[in-house]
Motif scaffolding. Structure first.
Motif, PDB file in Angstrom:
ATOM      1  N   PRO A   1       0.827  -1.216   0.000  1.00 58.55           N
ATOM      2  CA  PRO A   1       0.000   0.000   0.000  1.00 58.55           C
ATOM      3  C   PRO A   1       0.856   1.258   0.000  1.00 58.55           C
TER       4      PRO A   1
ATOM      5  N   SER B   1      -8.106   7.686  -3.631  1.00 60.72           N
ATOM      6  CA  SER B   1      -8.954   6.565  -3.214  1.00 60.72           C
ATOM      7  C   SER B   1      -8.446   5.957  -1.912  1.00 60.72           C
ATOM      8  N   TRP B   2      -7.122   5.966  -1.693  1.00 68.35           N
ATOM      9  CA  TRP B   2      -6.564   5.428  -0.452  1.00 68.35           C
ATOM     10  C   TRP B   2      -6.871   6.348   0.732  1.00 68.35           C
TER      11      TRP B   2
ATOM     12  N   LYS C   1     -12.214  -3.927   3.209  1.00 64.99           N
ATOM     13  CA  LYS C   1     -11.884  -3.185   1.988  1.00 64.99           C
ATOM     14  C   LYS C   1     -10.377  -2.963   1.856  1.00 64.99           C
TER      15      LYS C   1
ATOM     16  N   ARG D   1      -7.849  -4.385  -1.094  1.00 63.80           N
ATOM     17  CA  ARG D   1      -6.906  -3.594  -1.882  1.00 63.80           C
ATOM     18  C   ARG D   1      -5.498  -4.191  -1.782  1.00 63.80           C
TER      19      ARG D   1
ATOM     20  N   ARG E   1      -9.511  -4.351  -7.210  1.00 60.20           N
ATOM     21  CA  ARG E   1      -9.755  -2.959  -7.595  1.00 60.20           C
ATOM     22  C   ARG E   1     -11.229  -2.763  -7.923  1.00 60.20           C
TER      23      ARG E   1
ATOM     24  N   VAL F   1     -13.714  -4.183  -4.648  1.00 64.77           N
ATOM     25  CA  VAL F   1     -13.436  -3.691  -3.298  1.00 64.77           C
ATOM     26  C   VAL F   1     -14.763  -3.239  -2.703  1.00 64.77           C
TER      27      VAL F   1
END
Length: 320
Positions: free
Chosen positions: A189, A200-201, A268, A272, A277, A281
């Motif tokens: 990550p 999005s993270w 979620k 990831r 994707r 998710v």
């Protein structure tokens, strides 16, 4: 010897074919060391001790594992002296001379130890010299034996703690052979921190902290101070450095507790990290989650049960 495409001599096992023995950082006489074996032996040991724990409640650690040639020499010379009379009747030829054991337990001649192949362990609390009836050993050894751990050498030198891995005796490995090759490296990550643009993270981290009860606001166009304060609170509670920097260690700690058939933001994040994707998710740990996390756990060398506990998290952190 040859393993995983690499040839090596006793006491010179390349780090590329080693894996850590769990639990991380709880080995040695001090119970604060990290231990390593050849990958197949480490996977077998980790699988076996998990079964020992679930079947007997015993937690096994080791005080001996892979040993370099220099370490073998040190062990040998601490116990054997050239030309000495051995009160144990134990004599070894080394470097053209005869050495007698004058103290301690037996040790292999340097360059001939199974520890030098990274295939042997000395188990803590498994009895003294000749004490093969030790209660902990009696309960645990039958399980270890099914996973390929033998005591033939240990019995020859009267050391109940000394076990050697035999791949051909590993029933557990044979049972898992059809799926053992299916492994998957996790996705690393990204690191997000205060001031980072919204992504999005970042949205996923905000959703996680909201579910944890640490964040109740709205994220702006960047990783703002409110989100940073919430991150620090959660990091303190999780025992992490509270710097509001969400790097791999923080992400990996956040997925602890996610499991097959679980739901929520924690799942979620795990999806990831498993490489999923878009619409995949969804925060629902279904069959794809189950399959991918088992593959990741095999790659990590931990029990593949798609339940992300502290051992899986520790292995993720170790692999970086």
């Amino acid at each position: 010897m040859r393993f995983a495409g690499k040839s090596y001599s006793n006491g010179s096992v390349p780090s590329a074919v080693l894996a850590e023995v769990l639990p991380s950082g709880r080995h040695g006489v001090s119970r604060t060391s990290r231990a390593y074996l050849r990958r197949d032996a480490a996977a077998s040991w980790n699988r076996a001790v998990a079964e020992v724990r679930s079947g007997t409640g015993l937690d096994l650690t080791v005080r001996g594992w892979n040993r370099s040639l220099a370490e073998q020499r040190r062990f040998f010379l601490e116990r054997y002296r050239p030309g000495a009379h051995s009160p144990f009747g134990d004599y070894r030829r080394y470097g053209g001379s005869t050495y007698g054991r004058v103290r301690g337990a037996a040790a292999a001649v340097p360059g001939y130890s199974n520890h030098g192949w990274a295939l042997a362990v000395d188990v803590n609390d498994f009895g003294g010299v000749g004490e093969f009836g030790n209660a902990r050993r009696v309960r645990a050894f039958p399980i270890l034996q099914r996973h390929g751990w033998t005591d033939t050498e240990g019995r020859r030198v009267r050391e109940p703690w000394h076990l050697v891995y035999s791949p051909t005796s590993d029933v557990g490995a044979r049972r898992r052979a059809p799926t053992a090759r299916r492994t998957r490296a996790p996705r690393r990550p990204p690191t997000i921190r205060p001031g980072c643009p919204r992504s999005s993270w970042t949205r996923l981290w905000k959703e996680f902290l909201t579910a944890e009860g640490d964040f109740g606001g709205r994220p702006g166009p960047v990783f703002g101070e409110a989100l940073a304060d919430a991150t620090r609170r959660w990091q303190r509670r999780a025992g992490l450095h509270d710097d509001a920097v969400v790097g791999p260690r923080t992400w990996y700690r956040a997925v602890q507790g996610a499991r097959y058939q679980g739901t929520g933001a924690r799942v979620k994040i795990a999806q990831r990290i498993a490489g999923l994707r878009g619409q995949d998710v969804d925060g629902r740990a279904g069959p794809v989650f189950l399959r991918r996390w088992k593959q990741i756990q095999r790659w990590l060398g931990v029990v593949p049960d798609a339940s992300i506990g502290h051992r899986t998290v520790a292995a993720l952190v170790l692999k970086g």
